[in-house]
Design an enzyme around this catalytic site. Sequence first.
Site, PDB file in Angstrom:
ATOM      1  N   ASP A  21    -119.613  29.328  37.325  1.00  0.00           N
ATOM      2  CA  ASP A  21    -118.436  30.032  36.810  1.00  0.00           C
ATOM      3  C   ASP A  21    -117.750  29.158  35.766  1.00  0.00           C
ATOM      4  OD1 ASP A  21    -115.116  30.648  38.204  1.00  0.00           O
ATOM      5  OD2 ASP A  21    -116.063  31.402  36.374  1.00  0.00           O
ATOM      6  N   ASN A  23    -114.932  30.268  33.844  1.00  0.00           N
ATOM      7  CA  ASN A  23    -113.531  30.606  33.512  1.00  0.00           C
ATOM      8  C   ASN A  23    -112.642  30.715  34.752  1.00  0.00           C
ATOM      9  OD1 ASN A  23    -114.597  32.885  34.607  1.00  0.00           O
ATOM     10  ND2 ASN A  23    -113.810  34.298  33.051  1.00  0.00           N
ATOM     11  N   ASP A  25    -112.637  32.444  37.483  1.00  0.00           N
ATOM     12  CA  ASP A  25    -112.355  33.679  38.232  1.00  0.00           C
ATOM     13  C   ASP A  25    -113.225  33.765  39.485  1.00  0.00           C
ATOM     14  OD1 ASP A  25    -114.341  36.137  36.312  1.00  0.00           O
ATOM     15  OD2 ASP A  25    -114.864  34.240  37.294  1.00  0.00           O
ATOM     16  N   ASP A  29    -120.975  33.318  35.377  1.00  0.00           N
ATOM     17  CA  ASP A  29    -120.975  34.057  34.118  1.00  0.00           C
ATOM     18  C   ASP A  29    -121.923  33.409  33.105  1.00  0.00           C
ATOM     19  OD1 ASP A  29    -117.776  32.654  34.154  1.00  0.00           O
ATOM     20  OD2 ASP A  29    -119.486  31.797  33.068  1.00  0.00           O
ATOM     21  N   ASP A  98    -133.899  41.687  33.403  1.00  0.00           N
ATOM     22  CA  ASP A  98    -134.196  42.561  34.532  1.00  0.00           C
ATOM     23  C   ASP A  98    -134.089  44.016  34.065  1.00  0.00           C
ATOM     24  OD1 ASP A  98    -133.619  41.537  37.883  1.00  0.00           O
ATOM     25  OD2 ASP A  98    -134.535  43.429  37.265  1.00  0.00           O
ATOM     26  N   ASP A 200    -137.462  46.188  38.103  1.00  0.00           N
ATOM     27  CA  ASP A 200    -136.918  46.450  39.430  1.00  0.00           C
ATOM     28  C   ASP A 200    -137.582  47.679  40.071  1.00  0.00           C
ATOM     29  OD1 ASP A 200    -134.670  45.712  41.260  1.00  0.00           O
ATOM     30  OD2 ASP A 200    -134.127  47.790  40.911  1.00  0.00           O
ATOM     31  N   GLU A 254    -141.707  44.574  40.164  1.00  0.00           N
ATOM     32  CA  GLU A 254    -141.398  44.414  41.590  1.00  0.00           C
ATOM     33  C   GLU A 254    -141.892  45.665  42.297  1.00  0.00           C
ATOM     34  OE1 GLU A 254    -137.623  45.326  42.996  1.00  0.00           O
ATOM     35  OE2 GLU A 254    -137.596  43.811  44.581  1.00  0.00           O
ATOM     36  N   HIS A 327    -133.333  36.617  45.192  1.00  0.00           N
ATOM     37  CA  HIS A 327    -131.959  37.005  45.537  1.00  0.00           C
ATOM     38  C   HIS A 327    -131.891  38.042  46.654  1.00  0.00           C
ATOM     39  CE1 HIS A 327    -133.462  40.085  42.963  1.00  0.00           C
ATOM     40  NE2 HIS A 327    -132.445  40.842  43.278  1.00  0.00           N
ATOM     41  N   ASP A 328    -133.071  38.558  47.062  1.00  0.00           N
ATOM     42  CA  ASP A 328    -133.109  39.551  48.148  1.00  0.00           C
ATOM     43  C   ASP A 328    -133.609  38.964  49.462  1.00  0.00           C
ATOM     44  OD1 ASP A 328    -134.467  42.073  45.926  1.00  0.00           O
ATOM     45  OD2 ASP A 328    -132.369  41.653  46.463  1.00  0.00           O
TER      46      ASP A 328
HETATM   47  O1  TEU Z   1    -135.003  45.254  45.393  1.00  0.00           O
HETATM   48  C1  TEU Z   1    -135.806  46.296  45.912  1.00  0.00           C
HETATM   49  C2  TEU Z   1    -136.107  46.047  47.319  1.00  0.00           C
HETATM   50  O2  TEU Z   1    -137.114  46.465  47.821  1.00  0.00           O
HETATM   51  C3  TEU Z   1    -135.134  45.225  48.068  1.00  0.00           C
HETATM   52  O3  TEU Z   1    -133.982  46.052  48.227  1.00  0.00           O
HETATM   53  C4  TEU Z   1    -135.696  44.850  49.410  1.00  0.00           C
HETATM   54  O4  TEU Z   1    -136.416  45.903  49.938  1.00  0.00           O
HETATM   55  C5  TEU Z   1    -134.591  44.584  50.357  1.00  0.00           C
HETATM   56  O5  TEU Z   1    -133.540  44.071  49.626  1.00  0.00           O
HETATM   57  C6  TEU Z   1    -135.103  43.590  51.386  1.00  0.00           C
HETATM   58  O6  TEU Z   1    -134.004  43.037  52.037  1.00  0.00           O
HETATM   59  C7  TEU Z   1    -134.552  45.496  44.072  1.00  0.00           C
HETATM   60  C8  TEU Z   1    -133.575  44.387  43.734  1.00  0.00           C
HETATM   61  O7  TEU Z   1    -134.256  43.134  43.764  1.00  0.00           O
HETATM   62  C9  TEU Z   1    -132.472  44.445  44.761  1.00  0.00           C
HETATM   63  O8  TEU Z   1    -131.555  43.360  44.568  1.00  0.00           O
HETATM   64  C10 TEU Z   1    -131.738  45.769  44.596  1.00  0.00           C
HETATM   65  O9  TEU Z   1    -130.780  45.897  45.630  1.00  0.00           O
HETATM   66  C11 TEU Z   1    -132.706  46.960  44.680  1.00  0.00           C
HETATM   67  O10 TEU Z   1    -133.928  46.775  43.971  1.00  0.00           O
HETATM   68  C12 TEU Z   1    -132.058  48.193  44.056  1.00  0.00           C
HETATM   69  O11 TEU Z   1    -131.938  47.972  42.663  1.00  0.00           O
HETATM   70 CA    CA Z   2    -116.442  33.574  35.690  1.00  0.00          CA
END
Ligand code: TEU
Ligand code: CA
Length: 560
Positions: A21, A23, A25, A29, A98, A200, A254, A327-328
């Site tokens: 971050d 700034n 908040d 960013d 993405d 995605d 993905e 991130h998932d």
């Molecule tokens: O993820 C698709 C997806 O299959 C994931 O949601 C996964 O099944 C689940 O999170 C497992 O815990 C993509 C993106 O990477 C995710 O961040 C988004 O939430 C999703 O699509 C919808 O855009």
């Molecule tokens: Ca920020």
Amino acid sequence: KMGAFWQEEVVYQIYPRSFMDSNGDGIGDLRGIISKLDYLKELGVGIVWLSPVYKSPNDDNGYDISDYQDIMDEFGTMDDWEELLHGLHERGIRLIMDLVVNHSSDEHSWFQESKKSKDNPYRDFYIWKPGKGDGSEPNNWVSFFGGSAWQYDEVTDEYYLHLFSKKQPDLNWENPRLRRAVYDMMTFWLEKGIDGFRMDVINCISKAEGLPSAGDDKYAWGGEFFLCGPRLEQYLKEMNEEVLSKYDVMTVGEMPGVTPELAARYTDPANKELNMVFHFETMDIDAGEGGKWNFTKWKLADLKAVTNKWQYGLNGRGWNSLYLNNHDQPRMVSRFGDDTVYRKESAKLLATFLHTLQGTPYIFQGEEIGMTNVKFDNIDQYRDIETLNFFKEAVHDGGMPVEQAMAAIYAKSRDNARTPMQWNESKHAGFTTGEPWIGVNPNFKEINVEDALRDKDSIFHYYKKLIQLRKQHPIMIYGDYDIVAEEHEQIYAYTRTWRNEKWIVILNFSDREAEFTLPEKLEEYRSGSQLIISNYENVTERPISEWNLRPYEARVYRLV
Ligand code: TEU
Ligand code: CA
């Protein structure tokens, strides 16, 4: 240079909301990322995958896009984005964006138009259906985030499909006007000079004819009717023909539910579809009955079986993408290693695994310093819509004890990966001077970038060495994979062979000592070996025959 840049470089994924971050908040960013470009250069990565930075109401943290050609207010301006692109390129680092086009945000102007009336020109940009006579949804599919995949809209007395949240209406890819609008948007970004896209849930864009229900239950998983659907390859070929083929770019799709056979088709260069896909079969080895929240302990035999399928399945046909978190997903050292006693050793072992398989390794921000899962005291500290929906459905609707729900969240919540990047031991780990949008993992004083850069034996320096090795040894990229001693209960060992060179990778995936003897089929190599890399000190160059490997010990040898 033997192959394409996306085969030879390592990718680093940035989740901008949690990276840095600038700034105060409390939200990461673009200018925060700009301030850390020399850190990425130091690590040695060649490509950055930037999770969505487009305008969004952030119902799903940017994966719900309301304007594909403008920057999210919280992240900065298009000028900031141009500066980031330039900053990466001048350091020899490529940028892939993405592409989230299975769905948009319900606040996108297309949807705002579409929902106005059945004859609106944008009506068929989305998937609208009348309910069944008895007041139930058009079919019985559930969404990835729980509940029905349909949302009723009273203005036009119809339902719209949303495989994800109700603020993420699915786009109708059957409509050539929608496809053209997507291709124009892709061209807008490619003309700015980006180097490709991560796509995605791209294998969800083609739904089965008639959107049939899955069985007779009131609600059921309908994946068979929208994963890798009937017109997916038609759309991928058209996208390639209309847009991608005009640029020197990389694409990684993905694809929840994809198999090696299908992936071989989608990534076969002759088919002109995609370069790589992300599969989920490794992520599924600790899912119990009914999906990720009923987790079980994963087994090494399953990791070997899935990795064999994909290494052998794509060899010479397609190309693997190699990841153990993003991130998932929960943090890999907590899920597949040991985030207590052997955190450093197991993080380095897992990195060795990913970087010595055939394919392109992906590093998720923080993985390179061994960041771990988090355990917030209560559900109010969690932010992820998937996690919050699970808690509501399981505890409030389903009566599950809170402790049981929290245990599942500790193991599998996507917020495990979304706590702020830990830069140093100052307040909020140096991520922000304000209040962070999500709590910082309390272990930031022990786990942070500043310590990692200073400690020559850190996980960071080990990643840096693996990335350097990749630049020096084509065998790491192109060598054929072949598993050895498959039955071993603790050790995962495999060779990589390229021209007249052969390496062996020996990984003790356990917290106990393990003995390993070179198998018969490699006996011609019993006399010599040259250590390439290991995650422990004082590893002798003893002739290869049998060793004792320490807990989570990883070794890579050139066989001579
Ligand atoms: O993820 C698709 C997806 O299959 C994931 O949601 C996964 O099944 C689940 O999170 C497992 O815990 C993509 C993106 O990477 C995710 O961040 C988004 O939430 C999703 O699509 C919808 O855009
Ligand atoms: Ca920020």
